[in-house]
Design an enzyme around this catalytic site. Structure first.
Site, mmCIF file in Angstrom:
data_model
loop_
_atom_site.group_PDB
_atom_site.id
_atom_site.type_symbol
_atom_site.label_atom_id
_atom_site.label_comp_id
_atom_site.label_asym_id
_atom_site.label_seq_id
_atom_site.Cartn_x
_atom_site.Cartn_y
_atom_site.Cartn_z
ATOM 1 C CB THR A 91 -0.963 0.037 1.204
ATOM 2 O OG1 THR A 91 -0.205 -0.062 2.405
ATOM 3 C CG2 THR A 91 -1.974 -1.099 1.113
ATOM 4 C CG HIS A 96 7.752 -0.924 3.588
ATOM 5 N ND1 HIS A 96 7.130 -0.505 2.421
ATOM 6 C CD2 HIS A 96 6.779 -1.507 4.323
ATOM 7 C CE1 HIS A 96 5.842 -0.809 2.467
ATOM 8 N NE2 HIS A 96 5.598 -1.435 3.617
#
Length: 128
Positions: A91, A96
Site C-alpha cells: 500500500t 520496506h
C-alpha cells in the site's frame, strides 16, 4: 493520499533508529508489539529496484532490527517479509520490510505463517 510518500517525509517521533542505509519505524498499524518497518533511504517502489549491494545493506538493517527487538521484547519468533506490488498487498510504494515479533500462543495455531495470506492454501499439513 496526496501523492507524497509517507516514508520520505518522516516525523522524527516516528523513527526508532536509522543508519546510512535506511530508517526503522514502528508500524502505524502494528499486528504485534514491536512490529517494525525497515525502509531504505532511497525511494524505490520495490526492494528489487535497488542494486544488489543496497538490498544486502537493507537486510543487514533487518538483522539489526531483529536483534534490537529481541533485546527489547524477547519474542519467541518473527515473521519477516515484504509486500512487493499492489497484487501482493503493498500500500506504500516505497520499498520496506516488515519485522513482526511473535509470541507462543499469540494465535491458536501459527503453522503456515505468511501462507495465510491465501487462507485456502495455508493449511498444507491437512486437518489433524
Amino acid at each position: 493520499m496526496d501523492g507524497k510518500c509517507p516514508f520520505c517525509e518522516l516525523a522524527p517521533e516516528n523513527i526508532w533508529f536509522q543508519n546510512e542505509t535506511g530508517v526503522v519505524l514502528w508500524d502505524g498499524f502494528p499486528v504485534s508489539e514491536g512490529h517494525s518497518l525497515v525502509v531504505h533511504h532511497q525511494h524505490v517502489a520495490s526492494l528489487f529496484d535497488l542494486e544488489p549491494e543496497l538490498q544486502s545493506e537493507l537486510w543487514r538493517l533487518v538483522t539489526e532490527t531483529r536483534e534490537r527487538l529481541q533485546e527489547k521484547f524477547q519474542p519467541d519468533g518473527y515473521n519477516i517479509g515484504l509486500n512487493d506490488g499492489v497484487a501482493a498487498g503493498q500500500t506504500v510504494m516505497h520499498a520496506h520490510i516488515h519485522v513482526i515479533p511473535r509470541w507462543n500462543d499469540d494465535v491458536p495455531d501459527p503453522r503456515g505463517g505468511v501462507r495465510w495470506i491465501i487462507p485456502d492454501k495455508a493449511n498444507y499439513w491437512g486437518d489433524e
